[in-house]
Write an enzyme that holds these catalytic residues in place. Structure first.
Site, short mmCIF file in Angstrom:
data_model
loop_
_atom_site.label_atom_id
_atom_site.label_comp_id
_atom_site.label_asym_id
_atom_site.label_seq_id
_atom_site.Cartn_x
_atom_site.Cartn_y
_atom_site.Cartn_z
N ASP A 25 0.83 -1.22 0.00
CA ASP A 25 0.00 0.00 0.00
C ASP A 25 0.86 1.26 0.00
O ASP A 25 1.98 1.26 0.51
CB ASP A 25 -0.93 -0.03 1.23
CG ASP A 25 -2.09 0.94 1.10
OD1 ASP A 25 -2.39 1.38 -0.03
OD2 ASP A 25 -2.70 1.25 2.14
N TRP A 30 2.58 8.14 -2.33
CA TRP A 30 4.01 8.34 -2.59
C TRP A 30 4.18 9.21 -3.83
O TRP A 30 4.97 10.16 -3.84
CB TRP A 30 4.69 6.98 -2.79
CG TRP A 30 6.15 7.04 -3.07
CD1 TRP A 30 7.15 7.17 -2.14
CD2 TRP A 30 6.80 6.98 -4.35
NE1 TRP A 30 8.38 7.19 -2.78
CE2 TRP A 30 8.19 7.06 -4.13
CE3 TRP A 30 6.33 6.85 -5.67
CZ2 TRP A 30 9.12 7.04 -5.16
CZ3 TRP A 30 7.26 6.82 -6.70
CH2 TRP A 30 8.63 6.91 -6.45
N HIS A 42 2.52 3.46 -8.97
CA HIS A 42 2.34 2.03 -9.27
C HIS A 42 3.54 1.51 -10.07
O HIS A 42 4.03 0.41 -9.84
CB HIS A 42 1.04 1.79 -10.04
CG HIS A 42 -0.19 2.19 -9.28
ND1 HIS A 42 -0.38 1.82 -7.96
CD2 HIS A 42 -1.28 2.92 -9.62
CE1 HIS A 42 -1.55 2.30 -7.54
NE2 HIS A 42 -2.10 2.98 -8.53
N TRP A 74 -11.68 -2.12 -8.15
CA TRP A 74 -12.36 -1.90 -9.44
C TRP A 74 -13.13 -0.59 -9.42
O TRP A 74 -13.47 -0.04 -10.48
CB TRP A 74 -13.32 -3.06 -9.76
CG TRP A 74 -12.64 -4.34 -10.12
CD1 TRP A 74 -12.65 -5.49 -9.39
CD2 TRP A 74 -11.83 -4.62 -11.28
NE1 TRP A 74 -11.90 -6.47 -10.02
CE2 TRP A 74 -11.39 -5.96 -11.19
CE3 TRP A 74 -11.44 -3.86 -12.39
CZ2 TRP A 74 -10.59 -6.56 -12.15
CZ3 TRP A 74 -10.63 -4.47 -13.35
CH2 TRP A 74 -10.21 -5.80 -13.23
N ARG A 76 -12.07 2.25 -8.51
CA ARG A 76 -11.20 3.43 -8.71
C ARG A 76 -11.47 4.05 -10.09
O ARG A 76 -12.08 3.42 -10.95
CB ARG A 76 -9.74 3.00 -8.60
CG ARG A 76 -9.39 2.63 -7.17
CD ARG A 76 -7.91 2.54 -6.98
NE ARG A 76 -7.63 2.23 -5.58
CZ ARG A 76 -6.44 2.28 -5.02
NH1 ARG A 76 -5.39 2.61 -5.76
NH2 ARG A 76 -6.27 1.98 -3.75
N LEU A 136 10.65 -20.61 -4.49
CA LEU A 136 9.57 -19.76 -3.94
C LEU A 136 8.29 -19.88 -4.77
O LEU A 136 8.35 -19.86 -6.00
CB LEU A 136 10.06 -18.30 -3.93
CG LEU A 136 9.02 -17.24 -3.54
CD1 LEU A 136 8.75 -17.28 -2.04
CD2 LEU A 136 9.51 -15.85 -3.94
C1 IPE Z 1 -5.56 -2.66 -0.22
O1 IPE Z 1 -5.19 -1.33 -0.40
C2 IPE Z 1 -5.50 -3.38 -1.53
C3 IPE Z 1 -4.16 -3.50 -2.11
C4 IPE Z 1 -3.03 -3.11 -1.61
C5 IPE Z 1 -4.14 -4.15 -3.37
P1 IPE Z 1 -6.27 -0.18 -0.57
O2 IPE Z 1 -5.51 1.08 -0.71
O3 IPE Z 1 -7.23 -0.52 -1.65
O4 IPE Z 1 -7.05 -0.25 0.81
P2 IPE Z 1 -7.91 0.85 1.58
O5 IPE Z 1 -8.94 1.31 0.63
O6 IPE Z 1 -6.98 1.94 1.98
O7 IPE Z 1 -8.46 0.12 2.77
C1 IPE Z 2 -1.50 0.22 -3.39
O1 IPE Z 2 -1.30 1.58 -3.40
C2 IPE Z 2 -1.74 -0.37 -4.77
C3 IPE Z 2 -3.13 -0.69 -5.05
C4 IPE Z 2 -4.13 -0.67 -4.22
C5 IPE Z 2 -3.44 -1.07 -6.42
P1 IPE Z 2 -2.51 2.61 -3.43
O2 IPE Z 2 -2.85 2.85 -4.86
O3 IPE Z 2 -3.62 2.13 -2.58
O4 IPE Z 2 -1.86 3.90 -2.82
P2 IPE Z 2 -2.49 4.88 -1.73
O5 IPE Z 2 -2.89 4.01 -0.57
O6 IPE Z 2 -3.65 5.55 -2.35
O7 IPE Z 2 -1.38 5.79 -1.37
MG MG Z 3 -4.07 2.37 -0.63
#
Ligand code: IPE
Ligand code: IPE
Ligand code: MG
Length: 256
Positions: A25, A30, A42, A74, A76, A136
């Site tokens: 996450d 970042w 990403h 999904w 987003r 692994l």
């Molecule tokens: C959890 O992160 C899912 C992944 C890292 C793939 P999110 O960023 O989607 O989670 P929330 O919305 O902060 O709980």
């Molecule tokens: C984790 O980073 C990756 C995915 C959930 C796909 P985020 O995209 O959730 O990044 P933040 O949490 O918004 O910073």
């Molecule tokens: Mg996140």
């Protein structure tokens, strides 16, 4: 700061977790903190994936599950979802030779049917091409959520009960395990979440029952082997009691 090599030597190689699960996450924040688009985060997150997969393989970890995309993701913005799917397919294709070189077997958990065809095909090909590897096992959680998985398991158990394949009286934890996406893997002993969020976000709710949870403020694009070693050392300092008393655990250890 302690050197990476020093941390590496501090890890007790006899007491490694067999399975580590990571909620990767913080990519978006970042990038935004740098004035960049979320996709930039990403993109850089892929470098962390590479480093951590390599680090886990070098240590001799048997299973590494990476939460890369949740069922809820999904929802987003379309541009971010499309960017992520493209990045996923690109990365998987490029990484196959490296996975093979390092004897890493790629697997996935989640709803494959939800993925765009090009991503699904790429993944299937990569899983097939790495299926004979014995080092692994890298499990990507894609379009995954625990509630989705559990609802499916319940549905399939009900269908198999109805058709007489299983007797409802015999349903136990082992049978339930067979209906999970993770049926072939042991439960994670260590779950790491980056970026300073203290929640599970629908990840392996059943399988994490007795996992040690480790949270770090480091954003995923900055998470490296160094940080993985810190998490493992922290894990090794804990006493896992599984409901027993500390005294019982010490006695069990002495008689083992
Ligand atoms: C959890 O992160 C899912 C992944 C890292 C793939 P999110 O960023 O989607 O989670 P929330 O919305 O902060 O709980
Ligand atoms: C984790 O980073 C990756 C995915 C959930 C796909 P985020 O995209 O959730 O990044 P933040 O949490 O918004 O910073
Ligand atoms: Mg996140």
């Amino acid at each position: 700061m302690v050197q990476e090599s020093t941390l590496f030597t501090q890890i007790d190689k006899q007491r490694l977790p067999a399975h580590i699960a990571i909620i990767m996450d913080g990519n978006g924040r970042w990038a935004e903190e740098k004035g960049e688009d979320r996709l930039f985060g990403h993109f850089h997150g892929v470098e962390s994936v590479r480093d951590i997969v390599e680090g886990a393989a070098e240590l001799g970890i048997q299973f590494l599950t990476l939460y890369a995309f949740s069922t809820e993701n999904w929802d987003r913005p379309e541009q971010e979802v499309n960017g992520l799917m493209g990045l996923l397919a690109d990365t998987i294709n490029k990484e196959v030779p490296i996975l093979n070189k390092n004897n890493i077997r790629l697997r996935m958990i989640g709803d494959m049917q939800m993925l765009p065809e090009f991503a699904r095909n790429g993944l299937n090909e990569a899983m097939q091409k790495t299926s004979q590897n014995t080092g692994l096992t890298l499990i990507m959680a894609l379009s995954y959520s625990s509630r989705w998985e559990l609802v499916n398991a319940v549905k399939n158990i009900a269908l198999d009960t109805k058709s007489g394949k299983i007797n409802p009286e015999n349903i136990n934890a082992d049978i339930l395990q067979n209906y999970l996406n993770t049926s072939e893997y042991p439960d994670p002993e260590l779950m790491i979440r980056t970026s300073g969020e203290y929640r599970i976000s629908n990840f392996l709710l059943y399988q994490l029952a007795y996992a040690e949870l480790y949270f770090t403020n480091t954003r995923w694009p900055e998470f490296r082997k160094y940080n993985l070693y810190e998490a493992i050392i922290d894990y090794q300092s804990r006493e896992r009691r599984f409901g027993k008393t500390g005294k019982q655990i010490k006695e069990d250890n002495e008689s083992a």
